[in-house]
Design a protein around this motif. Structure first.
Motif, PDB file in Angstrom:
ATOM      1  N   PRO A  42       0.802  -1.239   0.000  1.00 46.79           N
ATOM      2  CA  PRO A  42       0.000   0.000   0.000  1.00 46.79           C
ATOM      3  C   PRO A  42       0.830   1.282   0.000  1.00 46.79           C
ATOM      4  N   SER A  43       1.981   1.274   0.634  1.00 41.54           N
ATOM      5  CA  SER A  43       2.800   2.491   0.657  1.00 41.54           C
ATOM      6  C   SER A  43       3.735   2.579  -0.549  1.00 41.54           C
ATOM      7  N   LEU A  44       4.013   1.444  -1.198  1.00 39.92           N
ATOM      8  CA  LEU A  44       4.924   1.433  -2.349  1.00 39.92           C
ATOM      9  C   LEU A  44       4.196   1.559  -3.680  1.00 39.92           C
ATOM     10  N   ASN A  45       3.038   0.900  -3.794  1.00 40.39           N
ATOM     11  CA  ASN A  45       2.277   0.863  -5.037  1.00 40.39           C
ATOM     12  C   ASN A  45       3.101   0.246  -6.163  1.00 40.39           C
ATOM     13  N   ALA A  46       3.747  -0.875  -5.853  1.00 40.73           N
ATOM     14  CA  ALA A  46       4.557  -1.577  -6.844  1.00 40.73           C
ATOM     15  C   ALA A  46       3.740  -2.621  -7.589  1.00 40.73           C
ATOM     16  N   VAL A  47       2.927  -3.390  -6.859  1.00 43.60           N
ATOM     17  CA  VAL A  47       2.052  -4.410  -7.449  1.00 43.60           C
ATOM     18  C   VAL A  47       0.667  -3.801  -7.593  1.00 43.60           C
ATOM     19  N   VAL A  48       0.167  -3.719  -8.824  1.00 40.36           N
ATOM     20  CA  VAL A  48      -1.085  -2.993  -9.060  1.00 40.36           C
ATOM     21  C   VAL A  48      -2.261  -3.910  -9.363  1.00 40.36           C
ATOM     22  N   THR A  49      -2.001  -5.135  -9.736  1.00 41.72           N
ATOM     23  CA  THR A  49      -3.040  -6.150  -9.896  1.00 41.72           C
ATOM     24  C   THR A  49      -2.548  -7.409  -9.204  1.00 41.72           C
ATOM     25  N   LEU A  50      -3.380  -7.965  -8.353  1.00 46.28           N
ATOM     26  CA  LEU A  50      -3.000  -9.148  -7.582  1.00 46.28           C
ATOM     27  C   LEU A  50      -4.055 -10.235  -7.779  1.00 46.28           C
ATOM     28  N   ASP A  51      -3.593 -11.431  -8.118  1.00 45.82           N
ATOM     29  CA  ASP A  51      -4.496 -12.579  -8.249  1.00 45.82           C
ATOM     30  C   ASP A  51      -4.095 -13.608  -7.207  1.00 45.82           C
ATOM     31  N   ALA A  52      -4.448 -13.345  -5.957  1.00 50.12           N
ATOM     32  CA  ALA A  52      -4.038 -14.219  -4.857  1.00 50.12           C
ATOM     33  C   ALA A  52      -4.642 -15.614  -4.993  1.00 50.12           C
ATOM     34  N   ASN A 139       1.104   6.717 -13.559  1.00 52.50           N
ATOM     35  CA  ASN A 139       0.112   6.696 -14.630  1.00 52.50           C
ATOM     36  C   ASN A 139      -1.243   7.091 -14.058  1.00 52.50           C
ATOM     37  N   PRO A 140      -2.200   7.441 -14.930  1.00 55.60           N
ATOM     38  CA  PRO A 140      -3.504   7.889 -14.443  1.00 55.60           C
ATOM     39  C   PRO A 140      -4.397   6.773 -13.926  1.00 55.60           C
ATOM     40  N   VAL A 141      -4.006   5.528 -14.096  1.00 51.41           N
ATOM     41  CA  VAL A 141      -4.820   4.412 -13.621  1.00 51.41           C
ATOM     42  C   VAL A 141      -4.484   4.072 -12.167  1.00 51.41           C
ATOM     43  N   PHE A 142      -3.202   3.930 -11.878  1.00 53.38           N
ATOM     44  CA  PHE A 142      -2.781   3.458 -10.555  1.00 53.38           C
ATOM     45  C   PHE A 142      -1.967   4.473  -9.759  1.00 53.38           C
ATOM     46  N   GLY A 143      -1.536   5.561 -10.360  1.00 57.80           N
ATOM     47  CA  GLY A 143      -0.723   6.524  -9.631  1.00 57.80           C
ATOM     48  C   GLY A 143       0.749   6.188  -9.679  1.00 57.80           C
ATOM     49  N   VAL A 144       1.486   6.649  -8.675  1.00 56.10           N
ATOM     50  CA  VAL A 144       2.942   6.598  -8.698  1.00 56.10           C
ATOM     51  C   VAL A 144       3.484   5.468  -7.823  1.00 56.10           C
ATOM     52  N   THR A 145       4.609   4.913  -8.222  1.00 54.08           N
ATOM     53  CA  THR A 145       5.323   3.923  -7.416  1.00 54.08           C
ATOM     54  C   THR A 145       6.453   4.621  -6.664  1.00 54.08           C
ATOM     55  N   HIS A 146       6.580   4.297  -5.380  1.00 51.32           N
ATOM     56  CA  HIS A 146       7.600   4.911  -4.532  1.00 51.32           C
ATOM     57  C   HIS A 146       8.829   4.006  -4.414  1.00 51.32           C
ATOM     58  N   ASN A 147       9.963   4.635  -4.198  1.00 56.59           N
ATOM     59  CA  ASN A 147      11.217   3.912  -4.030  1.00 56.59           C
ATOM     60  C   ASN A 147      11.276   3.280  -2.634  1.00 56.59           C
ATOM     61  N   PRO A 148      11.536   1.977  -2.539  1.00 53.05           N
ATOM     62  CA  PRO A 148      11.594   1.340  -1.220  1.00 53.05           C
ATOM     63  C   PRO A 148      12.682   1.923  -0.315  1.00 53.05           C
ATOM     64  N   TYR A 149      13.736   2.482  -0.903  1.00 47.35           N
ATOM     65  CA  TYR A 149      14.823   3.014  -0.083  1.00 47.35           C
ATOM     66  C   TYR A 149      14.512   4.397   0.484  1.00 47.35           C
ATOM     67  N   HIS A 151      10.751   6.659   0.694  1.00 47.37           N
ATOM     68  CA  HIS A 151       9.401   7.004   0.263  1.00 47.37           C
ATOM     69  C   HIS A 151       9.381   8.457  -0.215  1.00 47.37           C
ATOM     70  N   GLY A 152       8.662   8.676  -1.308  1.00 45.09           N
ATOM     71  CA  GLY A 152       8.593  10.014  -1.873  1.00 45.09           C
ATOM     72  C   GLY A 152       9.538  10.228  -3.031  1.00 45.09           C
ATOM     73  N   LEU A 153      10.432   9.256  -3.278  1.00 44.82           N
ATOM     74  CA  LEU A 153      11.343   9.339  -4.406  1.00 44.82           C
ATOM     75  C   LEU A 153      10.961   8.307  -5.467  1.00 44.82           C
ATOM     76  N   SER A 154      11.380   8.565  -6.704  1.00 38.79           N
ATOM     77  CA  SER A 154      11.049   7.707  -7.839  1.00 38.79           C
ATOM     78  C   SER A 154      11.710   6.343  -7.719  1.00 38.79           C
ATOM     79  N   ALA A 155      10.998   5.324  -8.184  1.00 40.54           N
ATOM     80  CA  ALA A 155      11.565   3.980  -8.314  1.00 40.54           C
ATOM     81  C   ALA A 155      12.146   3.760  -9.696  1.00 40.54           C
ATOM     82  N   VAL A 391       8.857  12.089  -6.475  1.00 40.19           N
ATOM     83  CA  VAL A 391       7.854  11.469  -7.337  1.00 40.19           C
ATOM     84  C   VAL A 391       6.982  12.500  -8.041  1.00 40.19           C
ATOM     85  N   GLU A 392       6.916  13.714  -7.507  1.00 35.54           N
ATOM     86  CA  GLU A 392       6.087  14.743  -8.143  1.00 35.54           C
ATOM     87  C   GLU A 392       6.704  15.274  -9.440  1.00 35.54           C
ATOM     88  N   VAL A 393       7.986  15.017  -9.647  1.00 32.18           N
ATOM     89  CA  VAL A 393       8.704  15.508 -10.821  1.00 32.18           C
ATOM     90  C   VAL A 393       8.556  14.487 -11.952  1.00 32.18           C
TER      91      VAL A 393
END
Length: 472
Positions: A42-52, A139-149, A151-155, A391-393
């Protein structure tokens, strides 16, 4: 660290051995990763579709097959996430575009099918920029992914979701694609390994322009050995792909050496003065160059003549964007971000003479690079010109005081390499004093994919930079 967290941060090669030895089941391994995804994604937004549920059914089937003594694939039981520009049959694939928000392909594309066929458990999709355009993942569908190292920076991007998922231990394997750095840039930003293979090493199918060598698909992992293991599955000929290489991919899975005795290494801090690089990156990488001497290599500062590489990449990319996006840009311009419309418009203005000139430059560039690699075995360079940015840039507009005119210029440390047709690996190259990851790019002659993996692995084992995991 809990037992589950320990599983989720181990190399894929170790996890594969544990599953084969029945020390952990495919279902247990999957559940550990699903729990970590639930907690951290939830804080990273790396996985955007999950089929558990689909993954659980596949893991149970994998365990049943092992219990029955059936042959096991090289990736048996390992969870994998697929880039959201790679079609997954029965699983949503959006390309990061509102146009495909609910698209569910009928079948897996070749790279996905090969991973699943080797026993990997398909878990979900990783975030991308819109249509994978650009090296910052939003992207406009899922938003931005944050860097794990941080938060707030680009991945990074365009395989930014894949790199972030690997770094955070959400999956042990991920894949992506690379036209101008999309496997290498996010690997550098997220302290993992990403390989842009030689064009044709990993055949892409289906592909609308199958003869093109500019965009390739390839593996990412937390270690170079993980990348090599995955490449042994992704690579190999396919009769539907005209540029596919015929080499047996099994050799990529063989153990990688820890020494580099006699290796002739060229190092360039700025690709022969062609690119501006943040001084913090140069300082970090320069401090690690002595490792190659300790490993038995001889290092000299040198760079091939890359004249024309910018024009080759810019022209051929624009041509591809015109073919892919110009009609859509005319019909529904509001559905494409400005940078895609700009790149497609460049392509629409190209003439036959422009393409002919680019192909002539492409040929002479390749010949010069071949001659360079008669004197050196590998070329080392910075993977990226900048550190992870807010990430805003959308993209950096200045590097070391040098203005960047568009969304491609800040990636030239990767794009000019793409134009050469050489395999290039980004491997963890150290950290700045401020704690941000830096990537070292290992570039080899065309078709020498195994060599760049060997060099990257030896450097990785000597430095252990990749073992510095983010404090999530």
């Amino acid at each position: 660290m809990s037992a589950d967290d320990d599983l989720c941060t181990r190399p894929a090669t170790e996890l594969a051995a544990l599953v084969r030895a029945r020390e952990v089941s495919a279902r247990e391994l999957l559940e550990a990763h699903l729990a970590r995804i639930e907690r951290l994604n939830p804080s990273l937004n790396a996985v955007v579709t999950l089929d558990a549920e689909g993954a659980r059914a596949a893991a149970d089937a994998a365990d049943a097959a092992q219990a029955a003594g059936e042959p096991l694939g090289r990736l048996h039981g390992l969870p994998v996430a697929h880039k959201d520009t790679h079609a997954t049959g029965g699983m949503r694939t959006t390309w990061g575009s509102p146009l495909h928000r609910d698209t569910v392909p009928a079948r897996d594309e070749l790279a996905v099918a090969r991973l699943v066929g080797a026993g990997a458990i398909r878990v979900g999709k990783t975030n991308v920029p819109e249509f994978a355009a650009g090296s910052h993942t939003f992207n406009p569908v899922f938003g931005v992914t944050h860097n794990p190292y941080r938060h707030g920076l680009s991945a990074g991007g365009s395989s930014g979701g894949a790199a972030a998922a690997l770094a955070a231990g959400l999956v042990p394997l991920a894949e992506g694609s690379d036209m101008g750095g999309s496997l290498r840039n996010p690997a550098a930003f997220c302290n993992v390994a990403g390989l842009r293979p030689t064009p044709g090493r990993v055949p892409t199918w289906p592909a609308p322009m199958a003869w093109s060598t500019l965009s390739v698909q390839g593996p990412m992992g937390r270690t170079v050995a993980d990348v090599a293991l995955q490449l042994s599955v992704l690579a190999g000929p396919d009769p539907r792909v005209p540029i596919a290489l015929d080499d047996d991919p099994a050799g990529f899975a063989a153990p990688l050496p820890d020494r580099l005795d006699g290796l002739r290494v060229a190092w360039t801090p700025d690709l022969g003065g062609r690119v501006a690089v943040d001084p913090a990156i140069t300082a970090t990488l320069t401090a690690s160059l002595g490792v190659f001497g300790e490993l038995g290599a001889v290092v000299e500062e040198a760079c091939p003549d890359l004249s024309g590489a910018d024009e080759v990449f810019g022209t051929l990319r624009a041509w591809l964007f015109d073919a892919t996006f110009s009609e859509l840009a005319r019909r529904q311009p509001e559905q494409l971000k400005e940078s895609i419309r700009w790149n497609a418009a460049l392509g629409a203005r190209l003439t036959g003479s422009d393409l002919a000139r680019a192909e002539r430059l492409h040929t002479t560039l390749f010949e010069r690079v071949v001659a360079f690699f008669e004197r050196y075995d590998v070329l080392l360079a910075p993977t990226t010109q900048v550190l992870p940015f807010p990430v805003e840039v959308e993209y950096p507009t200045e590097i070391a005081g040098v203005h960047q005119d568009n969304y491609l210029e800040w990636m030239r440390s990767c794009t000019v390499v793409s134009a050469t047709g050489c395999p290039a690996l980004s491997v963890p190259g150290g950290f700045t004093p401020d704690g941000l990851p830096v990537g070292l790019q290992v570039i080899g002659p065309a078709r020498a994919d195994r060599r760049v993996l060997e060099v990257g692995h030896a450097f990785e084992q000597a430095t252990r930079f990749g073992e510095r995991r983010p404090a999530l």
